[in-house]
Enzyme design. Sequence first.
Site, PDB file in Angstrom:
ATOM      1  N   LYS A 155       0.837  -1.181   0.000  1.00 45.68           N
ATOM      2  CA  LYS A 155       0.000   0.000   0.000  1.00 45.68           C
ATOM      3  C   LYS A 155       0.883   1.245   0.000  1.00 45.68           C
ATOM      4  O   LYS A 155       2.019   1.137   0.430  1.00 45.68           O
ATOM      5  CB  LYS A 155      -0.987  -0.015   1.154  1.00 45.68           C
ATOM      6  CG  LYS A 155      -0.389   0.343   2.528  1.00 45.68           C
ATOM      7  CD  LYS A 155      -1.457   0.469   3.557  1.00 45.68           C
ATOM      8  CE  LYS A 155      -1.936   1.893   3.685  1.00 45.68           C
ATOM      9  NZ  LYS A 155      -1.342   2.597   4.824  1.00 45.68           N
ATOM     10  N   ASP A 184      -2.646  -5.793   2.416  1.00 44.32           N
ATOM     11  CA  ASP A 184      -3.201  -4.968   3.489  1.00 44.32           C
ATOM     12  C   ASP A 184      -2.833  -5.729   4.751  1.00 44.32           C
ATOM     13  O   ASP A 184      -3.442  -6.765   5.063  1.00 44.32           O
ATOM     14  CB  ASP A 184      -4.727  -4.848   3.361  1.00 44.32           C
ATOM     15  CG  ASP A 184      -5.293  -3.961   4.458  1.00 44.32           C
ATOM     16  OD1 ASP A 184      -4.804  -4.045   5.592  1.00 44.32           O
ATOM     17  OD2 ASP A 184      -6.218  -3.182   4.174  1.00 44.32           O
ATOM     18  N   HIS A 185      -1.813  -5.242   5.464  1.00 39.69           N
ATOM     19  CA  HIS A 185      -1.250  -6.092   6.530  1.00 39.69           C
ATOM     20  C   HIS A 185      -2.256  -6.394   7.645  1.00 39.69           C
ATOM     21  O   HIS A 185      -2.099  -7.354   8.377  1.00 39.69           O
ATOM     22  CB  HIS A 185       0.069  -5.519   7.066  1.00 39.69           C
ATOM     23  CG  HIS A 185      -0.084  -4.377   8.017  1.00 39.69           C
ATOM     24  ND1 HIS A 185      -0.334  -3.099   7.594  1.00 39.69           N
ATOM     25  CD2 HIS A 185      -0.025  -4.315   9.370  1.00 39.69           C
ATOM     26  CE1 HIS A 185      -0.414  -2.301   8.651  1.00 39.69           C
ATOM     27  NE2 HIS A 185      -0.232  -3.017   9.743  1.00 39.69           N
ATOM     28  N   HIS A 247      -7.373  -0.522   5.721  1.00 35.60           N
ATOM     29  CA  HIS A 247      -7.477  -1.380   6.909  1.00 35.60           C
ATOM     30  C   HIS A 247      -8.892  -1.394   7.505  1.00 35.60           C
ATOM     31  O   HIS A 247      -9.457  -2.448   7.767  1.00 35.60           O
ATOM     32  CB  HIS A 247      -6.503  -0.928   7.997  1.00 35.60           C
ATOM     33  CG  HIS A 247      -5.083  -0.777   7.523  1.00 35.60           C
ATOM     34  ND1 HIS A 247      -4.506  -1.627   6.613  1.00 35.60           N
ATOM     35  CD2 HIS A 247      -4.121   0.136   7.835  1.00 35.60           C
ATOM     36  CE1 HIS A 247      -3.245  -1.256   6.402  1.00 35.60           C
ATOM     37  NE2 HIS A 247      -3.006  -0.193   7.118  1.00 35.60           N
ATOM     38  N   LYS A 347      -4.025   9.612  14.971  1.00 31.11           N
ATOM     39  CA  LYS A 347      -2.660   9.593  15.525  1.00 31.11           C
ATOM     40  C   LYS A 347      -2.665  10.442  16.794  1.00 31.11           C
ATOM     41  O   LYS A 347      -3.496  11.334  16.937  1.00 31.11           O
ATOM     42  CB  LYS A 347      -1.683  10.211  14.526  1.00 31.11           C
ATOM     43  CG  LYS A 347      -1.676   9.526  13.164  1.00 31.11           C
ATOM     44  CD  LYS A 347      -0.504   8.605  13.024  1.00 31.11           C
ATOM     45  CE  LYS A 347      -0.438   8.003  11.644  1.00 31.11           C
ATOM     46  NZ  LYS A 347       0.026   6.615  11.667  1.00 31.11           N
TER      47      LYS A 347
HETATM   48  C1  BG6 Z   1       0.036   1.631   8.119  1.00 28.97           C
HETATM   49  C2  BG6 Z   1      -0.122   3.121   8.118  1.00 28.97           C
HETATM   50  O1  BG6 Z   1      -0.596   1.066   7.011  1.00 28.97           O
HETATM   51  O2  BG6 Z   1      -0.547   1.100   9.308  1.00 28.97           O
HETATM   52  C3  BG6 Z   1       0.511   3.739   9.357  1.00 28.97           C
HETATM   53  O3  BG6 Z   1       0.492   3.669   6.960  1.00 28.97           O
HETATM   54  C4  BG6 Z   1      -0.035   3.091  10.617  1.00 28.97           C
HETATM   55  O4  BG6 Z   1       0.302   5.145   9.403  1.00 28.97           O
HETATM   56  C5  BG6 Z   1       0.063   1.573  10.501  1.00 28.97           C
HETATM   57  O5  BG6 Z   1       0.739   3.554  11.702  1.00 28.97           O
HETATM   58  C6  BG6 Z   1      -0.647   0.908  11.662  1.00 28.97           C
HETATM   59  O6  BG6 Z   1      -0.371  -0.464  11.634  1.00 28.97           O
HETATM   60  P1  BG6 Z   1      -0.327  -1.312  12.978  1.00 28.97           P
HETATM   61  O7  BG6 Z   1      -0.114  -2.714  12.511  1.00 28.97           O
HETATM   62  O8  BG6 Z   1       0.794  -0.768  13.789  1.00 28.97           O
HETATM   63  O9  BG6 Z   1      -1.653  -1.101  13.639  1.00 28.97           O
END
Ligand code: BG6
Length: 503
Positions: A155, A184-185, A247, A347
Site C-alpha cells: 500500500k 493490506d497487513h 485497513h 494519531k
Molecule cells: C500503516 C499506516 O498502514 O498502518 C501507518 O500507513 C499506521 O500510518 C500503521 O501507523 C498501523 O499499523 P499497525 O499494525 O501498527 O496497527
Amino acid sequence: MKSIKSQPSIFVIFGGTGDLNSRKITPALYNLYLDDWLPDHFAVIGTGRTKLTNEEFRATLLEGINQFSRNGKADKKKWEEFSAHITYIVSDINNAKSYSAFSESIKSFEAEWKLPANIIYYLAVAPQFFPTIATNISKNALCADIAKTRIVIEKPFGHDLESAKDLNNLLKGIFDEKQIYRIDHYLGKETVQNIMAFRFANALFEPQWNRNYIDHVQISVTEQLGVGDRGEYYEGSGALRDMVQNHILQLLCIVAMEVPVDFSSDEIRDRKVDVLRAMRRFGPGDIKKRVVRGQYSAGWMEGKEVPGYREETKVNPESNTETFAAVKFFIDNWRWEGVPFYVRTGKRMQQSSSVITIQYKDVPHSIFPTEASENWGQNRLVISIQPEMSIRLQVQAKRPGLNMVLNPVDMVFDYKGTYASETPEAYETLLLDVMQGDQTLFMRGDQVEAAWELIMPILTSWETKQSLSFPNYVADTWGPELAEALVAQDGYHWFTLPIHKKK
Ligand code: BG6
C-alpha cells in the site's frame, strides 16, 4: 512438528535496502525459517541502487532482525544458515540489464536445485516506481508463467479512485489477477483472521448477527504515535487514505459480510465486495452529518512534550491534512439496514488499540425491579485486535448476595491465557500465503476500487475545503469534540478498553 512446506521459492525484493524490508519482510522470512515453514530450496534476492556486497547487505538485514523480530536477537547459527540464502544485486529499475541479472540469478538457482521455483517479485518501493518495475518485469519475460510467478504490491494502492484504476489496468495488462497480491497487513493479523472463524465456525452467533439484534457497530483504530519522520508521505495521504480506505474498510467487510459458501479466496472476496457495493454513498449534505476530521496540536504524552502535526518535519505549517477521521457508515441491505457502523482512527490518541465493538439491542422487556438493574448494560461483543488479543462477551449476571442485583460481567477469550504458542506477525502469514498461492487475505482489484469509490466524495470535499478549526485536538486525547458528538447525537459513546499505555 514438521510443517507443510511450500514449493521452492525465490523472492526478488525491490527496495531491498529500504525500511520495510529490514523492519518487516526479512524478519518475517527469518521467523518462517525458524518455525520451519520455508521450503528446503529458497532464495532471497535483494535489490536496490546502493552498491553493496552480499555480506554488507546481510549485515544490514541482521540489524533489522535484531531490532524488529518478534523472536528478539537472531541466533548466530540460525542466522548463518538463513543468510546463506540471501544475495544482493545492485540495480537500476529503468535498465534492462538489471532484469537480465535477475533472470540469470533465478535460472542459476533453478539449475542448482534441479527444480522449478515460484518466483515472487516484492515491490517494497514507493508507489511511483510500481509501473516502471511491473512493465520491465514483463518486457524482460520474467512473469510469463502465470502459475509460478507472483507480484506483491504494498500500500498505498493508488492515491484516489482514478490512480487506483490506472494502476489496476496497468497490472492487469501484464499479470493475471491470480498473480497479483495487494497487501493490506491488517488482514494478516491473527485476531482479524479469527473474526471469520468466530462468525462462521460457531452456530451461536450467526443467527443474531443482523439488524434484528445488533444496535450498532464501532471500529476504533487509534495510535499514540504521531507521524514522526513520515511527514512527507503523510502530507499527501491523511488518516482517511492511510487507514480508512484500506485497513478499516477491510475490517468492516469481515464483520458485515454474508456467509461465504466456502473458504475459497474468490468466494470470500466476492462477499466482501458485496458489502462495499451496499454501503450508503455520501451525498453533499452527508459529509457534515456523517464525517468528522481532526488534526493534533502539541501536547504531553507520558510526561514528554510532543509537537503538533503542523510542527512535524516536512509538514506544511498550515497543513489541511487530517490526522484523525471518524465516519458513520450504513450498509443498505437486508442484514444491516439502519444499523450504524461508526469508525474512527487517529494519531496521537490517548491509547494505541484496535477494537471492534458489536453492541446488541436491549432486551424487549425487563422483568427485574428498577433497583436490580441500575447497572444494566446491553450485551456487547468486544473484539480486541491489538495490543490485547481477546474477544469479550458482556452479559448481565446476578451479583452474589441476598438481593437481586444485576451487573454486566465479561466472558473472556484471551489469546495469552488460552494458547502457549507465540502469535505470528501479519507479514509471516501473508508471505507464507504468497508462497502457497493463497490470495484470501489479499485485496482484489475490484475491492480496492470499490473502497476508493466509497470515500472519494469525502476526500474531494476535504481537499477543496480548508478546515478552519485545525488543529482541533490536543495530543493524548480521544480526538476532536465533534467525533464524540457524532456518536452522542445517536445516544452512544465511543467504547474503549481499559488503557494499556505503550511501554
Ligand atoms: C500503516 C499506516 O498502514 O498502518 C501507518 O500507513 C499506521 O500510518 C500503521 O501507523 C498501523 O499499523 P499497525 O499494525 O501498527 O496497527
